[in-house]
Design an enzyme around this catalytic site. Structure first.
Site, PDB file in Angstrom:
ATOM      1  N   ASP A  64       5.944  12.328   0.719  1.00 27.32           N
ATOM      2  CA  ASP A  64       7.596  10.787  -0.118  1.00 27.32           C
ATOM      3  C   ASP A  64       6.270  11.004  -1.593  1.00 27.32           C
ATOM      4  OD1 ASP A  64       4.783  10.312   0.960  1.00 27.32           O
ATOM      5  OD2 ASP A  64       5.337   8.424   1.914  1.00 27.32           O
ATOM      6  N   HIS A  65       5.214  11.691  -1.577  1.00 26.35           N
ATOM      7  CA  HIS A  65       4.380  11.325  -2.965  1.00 26.35           C
ATOM      8  C   HIS A  65       5.006  12.225  -3.658  1.00 26.35           C
ATOM      9  CE1 HIS A  65       1.832   8.012  -0.859  1.00 26.35           C
ATOM     10  NE2 HIS A  65       1.387   7.757  -1.925  1.00 26.35           N
ATOM     11  N   ASP A 119      -3.488   6.532   3.822  1.00 32.51           N
ATOM     12  CA  ASP A 119      -3.053   5.570   3.054  1.00 32.51           C
ATOM     13  C   ASP A 119      -3.100   3.875   2.848  1.00 32.51           C
ATOM     14  OD1 ASP A 119      -0.606   6.080   0.550  1.00 32.51           O
ATOM     15  OD2 ASP A 119      -0.487   3.910   1.539  1.00 32.51           O
ATOM     16  N   ARG A 379       1.033  -2.437  -7.317  1.00 32.52           N
ATOM     17  CA  ARG A 379      -0.945  -1.771  -7.876  1.00 32.52           C
ATOM     18  C   ARG A 379      -0.320  -2.097  -9.458  1.00 32.52           C
ATOM     19  NH1 ARG A 379      -3.086   2.276  -3.792  1.00 32.52           N
ATOM     20  NH2 ARG A 379      -4.250   0.843  -3.419  1.00 32.52           N
ATOM     21  N   SER A 534      -5.840   2.509  -3.553  1.00 32.81           N
ATOM     22  CA  SER A 534      -5.861   4.055  -2.549  1.00 32.81           C
ATOM     23  C   SER A 534      -7.241   4.491  -1.812  1.00 32.81           C
ATOM     24  CB  SER A 534      -5.609   5.097  -3.553  1.00 32.81           C
ATOM     25  OG  SER A 534      -5.901   6.600  -2.960  1.00 32.81           O
ATOM     26  N   ARG A 536      -7.279   7.588  -1.935  1.00 32.07           N
ATOM     27  CA  ARG A 536      -7.734   9.242  -1.669  1.00 32.07           C
ATOM     28  C   ARG A 536      -8.728   9.795  -1.559  1.00 32.07           C
ATOM     29  NH1 ARG A 536      -5.901   7.082  -7.699  1.00 32.07           N
ATOM     30  NH2 ARG A 536      -3.774   6.868  -6.404  1.00 32.07           N
TER      31      ARG A 536
HETATM   32  C1  MIC Z   1      -1.260   5.269  -3.849  1.00 31.71           C
HETATM   33  O1  MIC Z   1      -0.765   3.817  -3.840  1.00 31.71           O
HETATM   34  O2  MIC Z   1      -2.450   4.868  -4.888  1.00 31.71           O
HETATM   35  C2  MIC Z   1      -1.536   6.437  -3.154  1.00 31.71           C
HETATM   36  C3  MIC Z   1      -0.878   6.583  -4.400  1.00 31.71           C
HETATM   37  O3  MIC Z   1      -0.355   5.850  -2.143  1.00 31.71           O
HETATM   38  C4  MIC Z   1      -2.585   6.589  -2.409  1.00 31.71           C
HETATM   39  C5  MIC Z   1      -2.346   7.894  -1.540  1.00 31.71           C
HETATM   40  C6  MIC Z   1      -3.191   8.267  -2.914  1.00 31.71           C
HETATM   41  O4  MIC Z   1      -3.918   8.078  -3.809  1.00 31.71           O
HETATM   42  O5  MIC Z   1      -2.455   9.794  -1.958  1.00 31.71           O
HETATM   43  C7  MIC Z   1      -3.319   4.969  -2.202  1.00 31.71           C
HETATM   44  O6  MIC Z   1      -2.595   4.374  -1.138  1.00 31.71           O
HETATM   45  O7  MIC Z   1      -3.606   5.199  -0.186  1.00 31.71           O
HETATM   46 FE1  SF4 Z   2       3.338   4.644  -2.395  1.00 34.67          FE
HETATM   47 FE2  SF4 Z   2       1.745   3.996  -2.698  1.00 34.67          FE
HETATM   48 FE3  SF4 Z   2       3.409   3.090  -4.048  1.00 34.67          FE
HETATM   49 FE4  SF4 Z   2       3.255   2.804  -1.743  1.00 34.67          FE
HETATM   50  S1  SF4 Z   2       1.760   1.912  -3.119  1.00 34.67           S
HETATM   51  S2  SF4 Z   2       4.683   3.499  -3.057  1.00 34.67           S
HETATM   52  S3  SF4 Z   2       2.081   4.651  -0.368  1.00 34.67           S
HETATM   53  S4  SF4 Z   2       2.483   5.549  -4.505  1.00 34.67           S
END
Ligand code: MIC
Ligand code: SF4
Length: 641
Positions: A64-65, A119, A379, A534, A536
């Protein structure tokens, strides 16, 4: 003594340790989820562990990313994940199906089960009464291989909800209010448990909006009871059989308690650049808006989008506003298409894009220079939208939609406009995007490895003496987006840490990577809440690749701290926060008898540039000590070091 719902579920899954807050426990993991941007590492690690079929009841790999396919990289990652998923008995959700958290609620979440996801917004599942926790990829790989997860038992903070939301106030405003009270550090080391008569007036998707943004509080998980609304939601997804009623005991004892009266809430917004920088929409006033983005795992449910469609019906988006809508799932989009709501949005001038994370992770739709962008996301860290000087405000879908029409930030409640109530409806499942493993097991499939997929970096066992140069001194609330930025330019390289590492801390200090490479083993100094955001693990793996061996900070965010330890990087806390100001870039620090010292509660680090000696708190659990000695979790599991 009555029990909290969180502790009831955890206790029912406990395999090791004691139910005493702060102590290390191991629980059975019923379900796992991964998404593609963290998932490639998870499956590389699963392969490195030589795991066979997963030990969980259910594991799902979502894509999905990284769905923009500007080159071969993302598509290669999808193929890699699909092939490994098949090999290990993991369900694969194809790109286009939707956002992992929304899809997991719809298809697989079950009250009372435990879920571990790579995630940070995995706690969305708490809306269904699950203990759902976000973790680093390696922890999720281990959970798949062994069916277990080890962590420190959090304390439980109770949010008691009373009253009922008025039209135009929504679940987003509830969690923004909680963020205003608790701040982005307020949930660290805690599970947030919602109770009170106000709960009954919130649907599961409302609850999921609230538990989703528990991640922004730094909380380990957030949870709602499972009640008749839960049954109604599961029924709407064709899964009424999965319903189990669950609640805390009436006399449950909580470690902390706050109260929110839903009837008093008015539309709120988190102003740039932090989710806890909250004010009333009416107080901020009618600022001109350039972009409105509706979607993300926080606010892309059927009810959210039906409200948006109702507000847009028969009207036009303001000529100077770009409105973009990304539905949460194929099931939602299909239903909106069938009932005409999609046409209402398109006719109003909405740009409807793929069911995916999209703009939330900077995968397209970056706003114009200096733009004000209203987003229903979770965020608003500086630069995350892909436009460094954009001003991102986090708002509810209702506020987003009415503001898109008016061209200025608008408080719908003050406008006095009527807002229709959206009733729960049956949403027929869309199964064509789901690929189920055929049970053929490991030998059945070869792994599809594209040329951009590189091995993940491995650390060395902890040396007798660790000498590091301070390569960067950063401030408070450093996010993992600051450490390892993510956007459409960099996300395709999530399987290529050597490439990504050159962009580590790029937004804060573009010279960081080159400096690390020049000085050899190095350290980062941070303020409070270091590594929030995140999950990550690239925010640990890229520094590891660059030679970072130690991070000294006033406090750490939970997932990032674990990711550092999993990579064999020492996260050390200043015993005296004043020592932070005594350190500067270029100082050389020595940790003598490193293996001996990390076994203690506190250790001494000498600043050989100034002659000062600092006391740093280690506070590592037995398992963490073993990982640090071995140079990371994989080394420990593989018996190296
Ligand atoms: C995000 O919202 O920052 C992400 C992208 O979903 C991350 C995961 C990632 O960095 O791949 C998360 O929230 O864990
Ligand atoms: Fe995707 Fe992370 Fe954004 Fe949720 S917060 S939509 S998991 S990138």
């Amino acid at each position: 003594m009555g029990k909290t719902l969180a502790y009831k579920i955890i206790e029912g899954h406990l395999t090791d340790g004691e139910m005493s807050p702060g102590s290390e426990i191991t629980i059975r993991v019923d379900q796992t989820l991964t998404q593609d941007s963290t998932g490639t590492m998870v499956y590389l690690q699963l392969e490195a562990m030589e795991a066979e079929k997963v030990k969980t009841e259910l594991s799902v790999a979502y894509v999905d990313h990284n769905t923009l396919q500007n080159g071969f990289e993302n598509a290669d990652d999808h193929a890699f994940i699909e092939s490994v998923a098949k090999r290990h008995g993991v369900i694969f959700s194809k790109p286009g199906n939707g956002i992992c958290h929304q899809l997991h609620l719809e298809n697989y979440g079950i009250p009372g089960k435990t879920l571990l996801g790579s995630d940070s917004h995995t706690p969305t599942g708490g809306g269904l009464g699950m203990i759902a926790i976000g973790a680093g990829g390696l922890d999720v790989a281990v959970a798949m291989a062994q069916g277990r997860y080890t962590f420190a038992l959090p304390r439980v903070l109770n949010v008691e909800l009373s009253g009922r939301l008025r039209p135009w106030a929504s679940a987003k405003d509830v969690i923004l209010r909680v963020l205003e009270i608790l701040t982005v550090k307020g949930g660290v080391g805690k599970i947030i448990e919602y109770t009170g008569e106000g709960v009954t007036a919130l649907s599961v998707t409302d609850r999921a909006t609230i538990t989703n943004m528990g991640a922004e509080l730094g909380a380990t998980a957030s949870i709602f009871p499972s009640d008749e609304n839960t049954r109604a939601y599961l029924k709407s997804q064709g899964r009424e059989n999965d319903y189990v009623p669950l609640a805390a005991d009436a006399d449950a004892v909580y470690d902390e308690r706050i109260a929110v009266n839903l009837s008093e809430l008015a539309p709120l917004a988190a102003k740039p650049h932090s989710p806890d920088n909250v004010s009333g929409v009416a107080e901020i006033g009618p600022i001109k808006v350039d972009q409105v983005a509706i979607g993300s795992c926080t606010n892309s449910s059927y009810a959210d989008l039906m409200k948006v469609a109702a507000i847009l019906r028969g009207r036009s988006v303001h000529p100077e506003v770009s409105l973009v809508v990304s539905p949460g799932s194929s099931r939602i989009l299909s239903k909106l298409a069938a009932n005409g709501a999609l046409a209402d949005m398109i006719n109003a001038g909405a740009r409807v894009i793929e069911n995916a994370c999209g703009p939330c992770i900077g995968m397209g739709q970056s706003p114009k220079s200096g733009a004000v962008s209203l987003r229903t996301f979770n965020r608003n860290f500086k630069g995350r939208s892909g436009t460094a000087d954009a001003q991102v405000y986090l708002v509810s879908p209702e506020t987003a939609a009415i503001s898109a029409v008016k061209g200025v930030l608008t408080d719908g409640m003050a406008s006095g406009e009527a807002l229709p109530e959206i009733q729960a409806e049956y949403l027929p499942p869309v199964t064509s995007f789901l690929v189920y493993p055929d049970g053929s097991g490991k030998s059945g499939t070869a792994v599809a490895m594209g040329p951009n997929i590189k091995p993940f970096p491995r650390n060395e066992p902890l040396p007798g003496e660790l000498t590091v140069t301070v390569a960067l001194k950063a401030g408070d609330n450093i996010t993992t987006d600051d450490i390892m930025p993510s956007d459409s330019r960099l996300l395709p390289f999530r399987s290529n840490v050597p490439y990504l590492a050159d962009y580590c801390f790029e937004k804060i200090d573009p010279g960081f990577a080159a400096r690390c490479k020049a000085v050899g083993p190095c350290a980062v100094v941070g303020g409070g809440n270091y590594g929030q955001g995140s999950s990550r693990e690239h925010a640990a793996l890229a520094p590891l690749h660059l030679g970072v061996r130690m991070v000294l900070a006033k406090s750490f965010a939970r997932i990032h701290r674990s990711n550092l330890i999993n990579s064999g990087i020492l996260p050390l806390l200043f015993a005296d926060p004043e020592d932070y100001s005594r350190l500067a870039e270029g100082h050389v620090l020595a940790l003598r008898d490193a293996p001996g010292q990390i076994l203690r509660e506190s250790l001494r680090v000498e600043n050989t540039s100034t002659g000062e000696v600092y006391e740093l708190l280690a506070g590592f659990s037995e398992q963490e000590k073993a990982m640090l000695l071995a140079g990371g979790k994989i080394n420990l599991i593989r018996g190296r070091g």
